[in-house]
Design a protein around this motif. Structure first.
Motif, mmCIF file in Angstrom:
data_model
loop_
_atom_site.group_PDB
_atom_site.id
_atom_site.type_symbol
_atom_site.label_atom_id
_atom_site.label_comp_id
_atom_site.label_asym_id
_atom_site.label_seq_id
_atom_site.Cartn_x
_atom_site.Cartn_y
_atom_site.Cartn_z
ATOM 1 N N THR A 203 -21.596 90.624 -39.114
ATOM 2 C CA THR A 203 -20.599 90.288 -38.090
ATOM 3 C C THR A 203 -21.112 90.554 -36.683
ATOM 4 O O THR A 203 -20.595 89.990 -35.727
ATOM 5 N N ALA A 204 -22.114 91.420 -36.552
ATOM 6 C CA ALA A 204 -22.628 91.771 -35.229
ATOM 7 C C ALA A 204 -24.038 92.326 -35.340
ATOM 8 O O ALA A 204 -24.384 92.963 -36.338
ATOM 9 N N LEU A 205 -24.837 92.057 -34.314
ATOM 10 C CA LEU A 205 -26.172 92.642 -34.230
ATOM 11 C C LEU A 205 -26.322 93.315 -32.875
ATOM 12 O O LEU A 205 -25.712 92.905 -31.892
ATOM 13 N N CYS A 206 -27.168 94.344 -32.834
ATOM 14 C CA CYS A 206 -27.435 95.051 -31.605
ATOM 15 C C CYS A 206 -28.893 95.491 -31.647
ATOM 16 O O CYS A 206 -29.337 96.043 -32.654
ATOM 17 N N TRP A 207 -29.620 95.224 -30.565
ATOM 18 C CA TRP A 207 -31.057 95.518 -30.549
ATOM 19 C C TRP A 207 -31.355 96.583 -29.510
ATOM 20 O O TRP A 207 -30.914 96.481 -28.368
ATOM 21 N N ASP A 208 -32.096 97.594 -29.901
ATOM 22 C CA ASP A 208 -32.567 98.608 -28.958
ATOM 23 C C ASP A 208 -34.052 98.354 -28.719
ATOM 24 O O ASP A 208 -34.890 98.676 -29.563
ATOM 25 N N PRO A 209 -34.396 97.747 -27.560
ATOM 26 C CA PRO A 209 -35.791 97.371 -27.313
ATOM 27 C C PRO A 209 -36.721 98.562 -27.106
ATOM 28 O O PRO A 209 -37.937 98.428 -27.229
ATOM 29 N N VAL A 210 -36.167 99.725 -26.791
ATOM 30 C CA VAL A 210 -37.002 100.911 -26.549
ATOM 31 C C VAL A 210 -37.448 101.524 -27.876
ATOM 32 O O VAL A 210 -38.640 101.697 -28.134
ATOM 33 N N VAL A 213 -35.251 99.204 -32.711
ATOM 34 C CA VAL A 213 -34.359 99.359 -33.856
ATOM 35 C C VAL A 213 -33.284 98.288 -33.764
ATOM 36 O O VAL A 213 -32.787 98.006 -32.679
ATOM 37 N N LEU A 214 -32.971 97.675 -34.902
ATOM 38 C CA LEU A 214 -31.904 96.674 -34.955
ATOM 39 C C LEU A 214 -30.728 97.251 -35.745
ATOM 40 O O LEU A 214 -30.930 97.816 -36.812
ATOM 41 N N PHE A 215 -29.532 97.121 -35.185
ATOM 42 C CA PHE A 215 -28.331 97.546 -35.896
ATOM 43 C C PHE A 215 -27.576 96.301 -36.351
ATOM 44 O O PHE A 215 -27.431 95.365 -35.572
ATOM 45 N N SER A 216 -27.126 96.305 -37.595
ATOM 46 C CA SER A 216 -26.296 95.200 -38.061
ATOM 47 C C SER A 216 -24.976 95.752 -38.585
ATOM 48 O O SER A 216 -24.947 96.716 -39.335
ATOM 49 N N ILE A 223 -22.748 99.757 -41.427
ATOM 50 C CA ILE A 223 -23.726 99.381 -40.400
ATOM 51 C C ILE A 223 -25.086 99.768 -40.975
ATOM 52 O O ILE A 223 -25.201 100.810 -41.623
ATOM 53 N N ILE A 224 -26.086 98.928 -40.781
ATOM 54 C CA ILE A 224 -27.434 99.332 -41.198
ATOM 55 C C ILE A 224 -28.312 99.378 -39.958
ATOM 56 O O ILE A 224 -28.274 98.496 -39.104
ATOM 57 N N MET A 225 -29.092 100.467 -39.871
ATOM 58 C CA MET A 225 -30.053 100.625 -38.795
ATOM 59 C C MET A 225 -31.428 100.277 -39.375
ATOM 60 O O MET A 225 -31.916 100.952 -40.271
ATOM 61 N N TRP A 226 -31.996 99.169 -38.892
ATOM 62 C CA TRP A 226 -33.277 98.688 -39.398
ATOM 63 C C TRP A 226 -34.374 99.143 -38.442
ATOM 64 O O TRP A 226 -34.393 98.723 -37.284
ATOM 65 N N ASP A 227 -35.266 99.976 -38.900
ATOM 66 C CA ASP A 227 -36.347 100.475 -38.047
ATOM 67 C C ASP A 227 -37.478 99.442 -38.041
ATOM 68 O O ASP A 227 -38.403 99.528 -38.842
ATOM 69 N N ILE A 228 -37.386 98.471 -37.132
ATOM 70 C CA ILE A 228 -38.371 97.392 -37.075
ATOM 71 C C ILE A 228 -39.699 97.928 -36.535
ATOM 72 O O ILE A 228 -40.768 97.627 -37.053
ATOM 73 N N GLY A 229 -39.609 98.756 -35.487
ATOM 74 C CA GLY A 229 -40.801 99.281 -34.831
ATOM 75 C C GLY A 229 -41.597 100.236 -35.703
ATOM 76 O O GLY A 229 -42.815 100.333 -35.584
ATOM 77 N N GLY A 230 -40.896 100.958 -36.597
ATOM 78 C CA GLY A 230 -41.567 101.942 -37.446
ATOM 79 C C GLY A 230 -42.466 101.312 -38.496
ATOM 80 O O GLY A 230 -43.370 101.947 -39.015
ATOM 81 N N ARG A 231 -42.221 100.042 -38.814
ATOM 82 C CA ARG A 231 -43.038 99.264 -39.746
ATOM 83 C C ARG A 231 -43.173 99.887 -41.135
ATOM 84 O O ARG A 231 -44.152 99.673 -41.834
ATOM 85 N N LYS A 232 -42.180 100.735 -41.506
ATOM 86 C CA LYS A 232 -42.252 101.336 -42.840
ATOM 87 C C LYS A 232 -41.111 100.854 -43.711
ATOM 88 O O LYS A 232 -40.907 101.333 -44.824
ATOM 89 N N GLY A 233 -40.341 99.928 -43.184
ATOM 90 C CA GLY A 233 -39.231 99.395 -43.973
ATOM 91 C C GLY A 233 -38.044 100.327 -44.076
ATOM 92 O O GLY A 233 -37.215 100.176 -44.959
ATOM 93 N N GLN A 246 -16.708 94.869 -36.724
ATOM 94 C CA GLN A 246 -16.641 93.557 -36.068
ATOM 95 C C GLN A 246 -17.464 93.450 -34.803
ATOM 96 O O GLN A 246 -17.770 92.356 -34.358
ATOM 97 N N CYS A 247 -17.814 94.582 -34.200
ATOM 98 C CA CYS A 247 -18.624 94.515 -32.983
ATOM 99 C C CYS A 247 -19.364 95.821 -32.770
ATOM 100 O O CYS A 247 -18.931 96.888 -33.201
ATOM 101 N N LEU A 248 -20.520 95.697 -32.120
ATOM 102 C CA LEU A 248 -21.398 96.832 -31.866
ATOM 103 C C LEU A 248 -21.838 96.812 -30.421
ATOM 104 O O LEU A 248 -21.948 95.748 -29.814
ATOM 105 N N SER A 249 -22.118 97.987 -29.880
ATOM 106 C CA SER A 249 -22.697 98.079 -28.548
ATOM 107 C C SER A 249 -23.598 99.307 -28.541
ATOM 108 O O SER A 249 -23.302 100.304 -29.198
ATOM 109 N N TYR A 250 -24.705 99.239 -27.813
ATOM 110 C CA TYR A 250 -25.636 100.354 -27.816
ATOM 111 C C TYR A 250 -25.900 100.823 -26.384
ATOM 112 O O TYR A 250 -26.117 100.007 -25.493
#
Ligand SMILES: [Zn+2]
Ligand SMILES: [Zn+2]
Length: 400
Positions: A203-210, A213-216, A223-233, A246-250
Motif C-alpha cells: 500500500t505504501a513505500l518509503c525510501w531512506d537514501p542515506v 533502506v526501503l520500507f513497505s 511493514i517490512i524494512m528491506w536492507d537494500i544497501g546491506g546486500r545481505k538480504g 495505508q501510508c508511511l513517512s520517514y
C-alpha cells in the motif's frame, strides 16, 4: 536480575494543532507548505485547494480549483512550487503556484494512464514525472517537453512509488504484494529485481537514501524494512497495526518511521535501534521441548499411546512446540513484535525487561488515515482520512 533501564522517551504523543475542514469528500493527498502556514490538498471532491492560516488561527482556502475528475494523488516540489496532480481519469495536470500561494497557473497536462493515476513523483534533478496507474503501468514523462519517455508494465496497480536520485533506481510496490526495482535511463528502463514478502498488497513505500533502506507497508497489517544497501538480504518485519497499513513517512534526521493505518493508529518507530530478523519456523513431528507427538505423527502416537497435539511456533527461536510448552506471551520489540506473541517457555524466561521496552510509540487518531506527510523542519505531521478532515499534529521530540 535485569538491569533497570528505563525505555528512552524519544517522542511525545502527537499533539493536535489544527483541523483543516471543508472538503466534500476524502482528501486523497495533502502536503504541508514548507516555511509557510499552508497546506495543499487534492480531494475526491475534484478540487485542488491551498489553505493558508489566517489571523483567526483557522485555515481558509486561498486557492480553490475545480478539476474535471476526482483527484487521486499529487506531488509538490517546494523549490519550483510545481504541483503535479493525478486524476481519476488517468491524466496528470501541472501547475505553478505563486510565491504568496494565492494564485495557481496551469502549465501542462499529460494523458499518462488509461485509468486512475495512483502515484506521482516529480524528480527535479532529472526533470521527470514518474507515475503509476490503475492500468498497471508505470510511466515517466519529461516535465520540460511533456513527452512520454517510457513505460513498464507492473503485475498489478501500484500505490508504492519511490525514486533514488543517486542510482536512478525506481521502487514500485503493487497490489499483488510485489516490489519491483527498475533502473531508469532517459528513454528506457531495465529490471533490476523483484521481491515479495507480504501476504497482502503493498500500500505504501518509503525510501531512506542515506541508510539505503526501503520500507513497505501492506494490507496484511505489517511493514517490512528491506536492507537494500546491506546486500545481505536482511528483511525485518514490523508488527504494530491491527488493520491495513495505508501510508508511511520517514524522518531521516531523527531516524523515525511514521506509519498510519485503517485502524486509525499513528505508530512512530524508532529506527535507530538494531533489530533482528525473525527466525525461520522449524519443522518437527513432535514438540521440540517435551517431545510429545504432533497429531499427524501416527507412529509415535501409537508407540507412546499418546494423543497427538497441535503444532505451534515460538516467535523468538522458531522451534515447533506444543501449546503447553508455549503458554506464555511476550512482546519482542527488537524483532518487530510490538504486540504480544507466542513464545516458548524457555524463551519467555530469557527475554529481559530491557528487551521488552517498546521501540515504537502508539497514538490513536480515531479515524481511518489514508495519507500522511511529515514536515521534518517543524516536526509537523499531516494526516488525512475518511473523515474528510486534514489534521496537523505537532510531533516535536522531547528529549528525556
Ligand atoms: Zn511440548
Ligand atoms: Zn523459543
Amino acid at each position: 536480575m535485569a538491569a533497570e533501564i528505563q525505555p528512552k522517551a524519544l517522542t511525545r504523543k502527537p499533539v493536535l494543532l489544527s483541523k483543516v475542514e471543508g472538503s466534500q469528500d476524502v482528501v486523497s493527498m495533502a502536503a504541508i507548505v514548507p516555511k509557510e502556514d499552508g497546506v495543499i490538498s487534492v480531494s475526491e471532491d475534484r478540487t485542488v485547494r491551498v489553505w493558508l492560516k489566517r489571523e483567526s488561527g483557522q485555515y481558509w482556502p486561498s486557492i480553490y480549483h475545480a478539476m474535471p475528475s476526482p483527484c487521486s494523488c499529487m506531488s509538490f516540489n517546494p523549490e519550483t512550487r510545481r504541483l503535479s496532480v493525478g486524476l481519476d481519469n488517468g491524466s496528470i495536470s501541472e501547475f505553478i503556484l505563486a510565491e504568496d500561494y494565492n494564485k495557481m497557473t496551469p502549465v501542462k497536462s499529460y494523458q499518462a494512464h488509461q485509468g486512475r493515476v495512483m502515484m506521482i513523483l516529480f524528480v527535479l534533478e532529472m526533470e521527470w514525472v514518474l507515475s503509476t496507474g490503475q492500468d498497471k503501468q508505470f510511466t515517466w514523462h519529461c516535465s520540460e517537453s511533456g513527452q512520454r519517455l517510457g513505460g513498464y508494465r507492473t503485475s498489478a496497480g501500484a500505490c508504492g512509488l519511490q525514486f533514488d536520485v543517486e542510482t536512478r533506481h525506481v521502487f514500485i510496490g503493487d497490489h499483488s504484494g510485489q516490489v519491483t526495482i527498475l533502473k531508469l535511463e532517459q528513454e528506457n528502463c531495465s529490471l533490476v529485481t523483484t521481491f515479495k514478502g507480504h501476504t497482502g498488497g503493498v500500500t505504501a513505500l518509503c525510501w531512506d537514501p542515506v541508510q539505503r533502506v526501503l520500507f513497505s507497508g501492506s494490507s496484511d497489517h505489517s511493514i517490512i524494512m528491506w536492507d537494500i544497501g546491506g546486500r545481505k538480504g536482511t528483511a525485518i518485519e514490523l508488527q504494530g497495526h491491527n488493520d491495513k497499513v495505508q501510508c508511511l513517512s520517514y524522518a531521516p534526521h531523527t531516524r523515525q518511521l511514521i506509519s498510519c493505518g485503517a485502524d486509525g493508529g499513528i505508530v512512530i518507530w524508532n529506527m535507530d535501534v538494531e533489530r533482528q530478523e525473525t527466525p525461520e519456523w522449524l519443522d518437527s513431528d513432535s514438540c521440540q521441548k517435551c517431545d510429545q507427538p504432533f497429531f499427524w505423527n501416527f507412529k509415535q502416537m501409537w508407540d507412546s499411546k499418546k494423543i497427538g497435539l497441535r503444532q505451534h511456533h515460538c516467535r523468538k527461536c522458531g522451534k515447533a512446540v506444543c501449546g503447553k510448552c508455549s503458554s506464555k506471551r511476550s512482546s519482542i520489540p527488537l524483532m518487530g513484535f510490538e504486540f504480544e506473541v507466542r513464545v516458548c517457555d524457555s524463551c519467555h524466561e530469557s527475554i529481559t525487561d530491557e528487551e521488552r521496552a517498546p521501540t515504537a510509540t502508539f497514538h490513536d487518531s480515531k479515524h481511518n488515515i489514508v495519507h500522511v506527510h511529515f514536515d521534518a523542519t517543524r516536526g509537523w505531521l499531516l494526516t488525512s482520512g475518511t473523515d474528510k478532515i486534514i489534521k496537523l499534529w505537532d510531533m516535536t521530540p522531547v528529549v528525556s
